[in-house]
Design a protein around this motif. Structure first.
Motif, PDB file in Angstrom:
ATOM      1  N   MET A 149       7.960  26.568 -10.205  1.00  0.00           N
ATOM      2  CA  MET A 149       7.396  25.637  -9.229  1.00  0.00           C
ATOM      3  C   MET A 149       7.857  24.213  -9.518  1.00  0.00           C
ATOM      4  O   MET A 149       8.282  23.474  -8.612  1.00  0.00           O
ATOM      5  CB  MET A 149       5.875  25.730  -9.289  1.00  0.00           C
ATOM      6  N   ALA A 150       7.785  23.790 -10.770  1.00  0.00           N
ATOM      7  CA  ALA A 150       8.211  22.436 -11.136  1.00  0.00           C
ATOM      8  C   ALA A 150       9.696  22.235 -10.864  1.00  0.00           C
ATOM      9  O   ALA A 150      10.112  21.182 -10.359  1.00  0.00           O
ATOM     10  CB  ALA A 150       7.901  22.173 -12.611  1.00  0.00           C
ATOM     11  N   ARG A 151      10.506  23.238 -11.186  1.00  0.00           N
ATOM     12  CA  ARG A 151      11.949  23.139 -10.939  1.00  0.00           C
ATOM     13  C   ARG A 151      12.251  23.025  -9.443  1.00  0.00           C
ATOM     14  O   ARG A 151      13.098  22.234  -9.014  1.00  0.00           O
ATOM     15  CB  ARG A 151      12.648  24.347 -11.555  1.00  0.00           C
ATOM     16  N   HIS A 152      11.543  23.813  -8.655  1.00  0.00           N
ATOM     17  CA  HIS A 152      11.743  23.773  -7.205  1.00  0.00           C
ATOM     18  C   HIS A 152      11.396  22.403  -6.638  1.00  0.00           C
ATOM     19  O   HIS A 152      12.134  21.857  -5.801  1.00  0.00           O
ATOM     20  CB  HIS A 152      10.882  24.851  -6.544  1.00  0.00           C
ATOM     21  N   LEU A 153      10.292  21.816  -7.081  1.00  0.00           N
ATOM     22  CA  LEU A 153       9.893  20.506  -6.576  1.00  0.00           C
ATOM     23  C   LEU A 153      10.878  19.423  -6.984  1.00  0.00           C
ATOM     24  O   LEU A 153      11.188  18.522  -6.201  1.00  0.00           O
ATOM     25  CB  LEU A 153       8.488  20.158  -7.068  1.00  0.00           C
ATOM     26  N   SER A 199       6.456  10.507  -2.841  1.00  0.00           N
ATOM     27  CA  SER A 199       7.071  11.628  -2.157  1.00  0.00           C
ATOM     28  C   SER A 199       6.040  12.701  -1.842  1.00  0.00           C
ATOM     29  O   SER A 199       5.114  12.933  -2.617  1.00  0.00           O
ATOM     30  CB  SER A 199       8.169  12.234  -3.047  1.00  0.00           C
ATOM     31  N   PRO A 200       6.178  13.398  -0.677  1.00  0.00           N
ATOM     32  CA  PRO A 200       5.248  14.488  -0.369  1.00  0.00           C
ATOM     33  C   PRO A 200       5.265  15.597  -1.402  1.00  0.00           C
ATOM     34  O   PRO A 200       4.274  16.283  -1.597  1.00  0.00           O
ATOM     35  CB  PRO A 200       5.750  14.983   0.996  1.00  0.00           C
ATOM     36  N   THR A 201       6.405  15.781  -2.083  1.00  0.00           N
ATOM     37  CA  THR A 201       6.465  16.845  -3.073  1.00  0.00           C
ATOM     38  C   THR A 201       5.584  16.559  -4.274  1.00  0.00           C
ATOM     39  O   THR A 201       5.217  17.472  -5.008  1.00  0.00           O
ATOM     40  CB  THR A 201       7.917  17.048  -3.548  1.00  0.00           C
ATOM     41  N   ALA A 202       5.254  15.265  -4.509  1.00  0.00           N
ATOM     42  CA  ALA A 202       4.390  14.939  -5.638  1.00  0.00           C
ATOM     43  C   ALA A 202       2.972  15.454  -5.431  1.00  0.00           C
ATOM     44  O   ALA A 202       2.204  15.550  -6.374  1.00  0.00           O
ATOM     45  CB  ALA A 202       4.365  13.423  -5.853  1.00  0.00           C
ATOM     46  N   GLU A 203       2.602  15.777  -4.175  1.00  0.00           N
ATOM     47  CA  GLU A 203       1.268  16.270  -3.877  1.00  0.00           C
ATOM     48  C   GLU A 203       1.275  17.744  -3.508  1.00  0.00           C
ATOM     49  O   GLU A 203       0.247  18.275  -3.105  1.00  0.00           O
ATOM     50  CB  GLU A 203       0.662  15.453  -2.728  1.00  0.00           C
ATOM     51  N   GLU A 204       2.390  18.399  -3.616  1.00  0.00           N
ATOM     52  CA  GLU A 204       2.460  19.806  -3.229  1.00  0.00           C
ATOM     53  C   GLU A 204       1.978  20.692  -4.377  1.00  0.00           C
ATOM     54  O   GLU A 204       2.281  20.440  -5.547  1.00  0.00           O
ATOM     55  CB  GLU A 204       3.891  20.190  -2.846  1.00  0.00           C
ATOM     56  N   GLY A 217       1.203  22.891  -9.985  1.00  0.00           N
ATOM     57  CA  GLY A 217       1.809  21.714  -9.390  1.00  0.00           C
ATOM     58  C   GLY A 217       0.956  20.469  -9.488  1.00  0.00           C
ATOM     59  O   GLY A 217       1.465  19.355  -9.329  1.00  0.00           O
ATOM     60  N   LEU A 218      -0.344  20.609  -9.746  1.00  0.00           N
ATOM     61  CA  LEU A 218      -1.214  19.439  -9.854  1.00  0.00           C
ATOM     62  C   LEU A 218      -1.264  18.891 -11.269  1.00  0.00           C
ATOM     63  O   LEU A 218      -1.063  17.695 -11.496  1.00  0.00           O
ATOM     64  CB  LEU A 218      -2.635  19.788  -9.385  1.00  0.00           C
ATOM     65  N   PHE A 219      -1.537  19.778 -12.241  1.00  0.00           N
ATOM     66  CA  PHE A 219      -1.633  19.374 -13.642  1.00  0.00           C
ATOM     67  C   PHE A 219      -0.926  20.426 -14.490  1.00  0.00           C
ATOM     68  O   PHE A 219      -0.858  21.603 -14.119  1.00  0.00           O
ATOM     69  CB  PHE A 219      -3.098  19.270 -14.088  1.00  0.00           C
ATOM     70  N   PRO A 220      -0.397  20.024 -15.659  1.00  0.00           N
ATOM     71  CA  PRO A 220       0.197  21.015 -16.571  1.00  0.00           C
ATOM     72  C   PRO A 220      -0.858  21.993 -17.057  1.00  0.00           C
ATOM     73  O   PRO A 220      -1.995  21.613 -17.356  1.00  0.00           O
ATOM     74  CB  PRO A 220       0.743  20.152 -17.723  1.00  0.00           C
TER      75      PRO A 220
END
Length: 317
Positions: free
Chosen positions: A140-144, A161-166, A212-215
């Motif tokens: 998920m992190a790599r994709h974003l 960026s919108p991806t930062a909230e995905e 995607g929100l937190f590690p």
């Protein structure tokens, strides 16, 4: 302009000219319409093929489990949405994933592909369910990151960026050969345990944050959820089911719908799926506002036989 009739001023000539122009125009419109219909059919074939690869239909049986699944995108005309599911038989047991990408429609397809692709490999490779979840988090992190670089030409995530909230909610299940169930949940609705006249949440524990929100914490261990006995089933769903509203703004009553589906009858995944989906469409007035995915598992395995030849049934809870 080159037509001789068009140079004449008589009424008859003008009528003939108009008829000729009308016939030519109608022919051109029909030709364009046929071309557009051919292109639309080709696009639908490509979309159907992409759906079968990305969210491929599940087999009716996997390692003694009867399975039925269905998904309905919120966007009309779309065949793929932001919900995902998969079930795979591995040497560690049957491993299942269900997830829900933030938002819906075409913008969520890339995330769905990244998570499903990672799960299909990690389910076989990782001996522990926590390792599978770690692989999904990294994918998920790599994709974003890759999508952010492509869209903004930057080296990392832009805070605006919108991806930062995905993010994506993920539920992982592992059903072993003895029926023992283990789970890891990142912000997803817990499944329901189904039996004849029985409906209850499989687990009541607080889930982890969505991917995607937190590690995620290191060294996660799967949650033991008890045993899925022969004849029992599991109902998995995305939050688009319980969040569906009717004209008065009331949420869909999922628990009563499940109770009615298994009242005084055995758990049949296809029948449960049809009953809940029909009730959902009726409640939402035809189509829910969010993507919807349903998955029902039923344990069709025979009870384990003892060495003396007797049959052992799981102890009542």
């Amino acid at each position: 302009m080159a037509c001789p009739l068009a140079q004449q001023n008589g009424l008859g000539a003008r009528m003939v000219t108009s008829a000729v122009f009308f016939a030519v125009g109608a022919g051109l419109i029909l030709h364009v319409r046929r071309a557009l219909l051919r292109e639309l059919r080709q696009i639908r074939k490509v979309a159907g093929a992409a759906q079968n690869v990305l969210l491929r239909p599940l087999p009716p049986r996997i390692d003694g489990l009867n399975i039925a699944a269905f998904q309905l995108p919120a966007d009309r005309g779309a065949s793929i949405g932001g919900d995902l599911y998969e079930a795979i038989a591995t040497e560690h047991g049957v491993r299942v994933v269900m997830g829900d990408v933030r938002g819906h429609g075409l913008g969520a397809i890339g995330t769905v592909a990244a998570v499903l692709g990672s799960f299909r490999e990690a389910a076989h490779d990782e001996p522990e369910l926590g390792g599978v979840l770690g692989r999904l988090e990294r994918a998920m992190a790599r994709h974003l990151r890759e999508r952010d670089r492509a869209e903004h030409s930057t080296a990392g995530l832009d805070p605006d960026s919108p991806t930062a909230e995905e993010f994506v909610t993920v539920l992982l299940l592992e059903i072993r050969s003895d029926g023992e169930v283990y789970a890891l949940n990142c912000g997803h609705p817990w499944p329901y345990l189904l039996g004849r006249g029985l409906v209850r949440p499989l687990v009541r524990a607080e889930p982890l944050p969505p991917l995607g929100l937190f590690p995620l914490p290191a060294g996660l261990s799967a949650e033991p959820c008890g045993q899925l006995r022969p004849g029992e089933g599991l109902f998995l769903h995305t939050d688009g089911v319980e969040d569906a509203r009717d004209a008065q703004g009331r949420f869909f009553p999922l628990l009563p719908a499940l109770a009615e589906a298994v009242r005084e009858r055995p758990v049949v995944p296809q029948a449960v799926l049809r009953a809940v989906f029909a009730g959902l469409l009726h409640h939402a007035g035809g189509r829910p506002a969010d993507d919807v995915a349903l998955l029902v598992l039923h344990n069709d395995r025979r009870p384990v036989a003892l060495q003396q030849g007797r049959v052992s049934h799981p102890l009542p809870r």
